[in-house]
Design an enzyme around this catalytic site. Structure first.
Site, PDB file in Angstrom:
ATOM      1  CB  CYS A  64      24.311  16.176  12.948  1.00 24.31           C
ATOM      2  SG  CYS A  64      23.352  16.166  14.465  1.00 24.31           S
ATOM      3  NE  ARG A 122      18.290  17.766  14.910  1.00 26.14           N
ATOM      4  CZ  ARG A 122      19.377  17.111  14.514  1.00 26.14           C
ATOM      5  NH1 ARG A 122      20.337  17.763  13.893  1.00 26.14           N
ATOM      6  NH2 ARG A 122      19.510  15.817  14.746  1.00 26.14           N
TER       7      ARG A 122
END
Length: 210
Positions: free
Chosen positions: A53, A130
């Site tokens: 991330c 995600r």
């Protein structure tokens, strides 16, 4: 109550209107409907302070000017608290010298993530979270992508997909595999049987992009 909470988890598809919600972000309170009138990429990440991330957020921040030039806003989301988001943003700036210019939504109850199908309704945590939604100026979902927690998204591909959606809307053309801005596009096939009989490339004809 957020409108998003009234949508069945995982039911959103291309062509649906993105459900509205209001939440706290690193830039203050925000509604999804605040972004009407321009394109929006609304994307989730599993958790703050995670390696993949962090690389995504650094890359997105470095492409911010390019997204702005395409009249597209960015909006992130994770299940972490607002205070965790703020600490992570500061840590990224300290470590990489990159300011995160877009808001990050807090979603500790996972309500928004589940409403958008970013988290499965049976999931105990956000490990599989995600996802990205490409939302047009009318608030309609035009494309979506989903990656596993251990594989990062390509920001270059996000830019390419956005450019392709915008071009297809503007010029009423089709965008071929691997297309990059400036490449040829595809003409929409003719409906007339006469044209089909006369032209042997009617089903896949490239033309200059407008």
């Amino acid at each position: 109550m957020s409108d998003a909470l009234q949508i069945k988890s995982g039911s959103l598809r291309i062509g649906d209107v993105a459900p509205d919600f209001q939440a706290r972000t690193t830039h203050g309170p925000a509604k999804l409907s605040d972004y009407r009138g321009r394109w929006l990429i609304f994307f989730s990440h599993p958790a703050d302070f995670t390696p993949v991330c962090t690389t995504e957020f650094v890359a997105l921040a470095r492409h911010q000017d390019q997204f702005e030039a395409m009249d597209c806003a960015l909006l992130g989301l994770s299940v972490d608290s607002l205070y965790s988001h703020l600490a992570w943003v500061r840590a990224i700036e300290d470590r990489f010298g990159v300011n995160i210019p877009f808001p990050i939504v807090e979603d500790p109850s996972m309500a928004v993530g589940r409403a958008f199908g970013m988290i499965d309704e049976t999931a105990a945590d956000s490990a599989a979270m995600r996802a990205s939604y490409f939302i047009d100026p009318e608030g309609v979902i035009r494309a979506s992508t989903c990656y596993p927690h251990n594989v990062g998204r390509s920001v270059d591909e996000m830019v390419r997909l956005l450019a392709a959606l915008q071009l297809a809307d503007k010029a009423d053309v089709l965008v071929p595999e691997g297309w990059q801005p400036g490449d040829d596009v595809l003409q929409i096939p003719p409906l007339s049987p006469t044209d089909i009989d006369r032209e042997d490339d009617w089903f896949c004809r490239k033309v200059k992009a407008p």
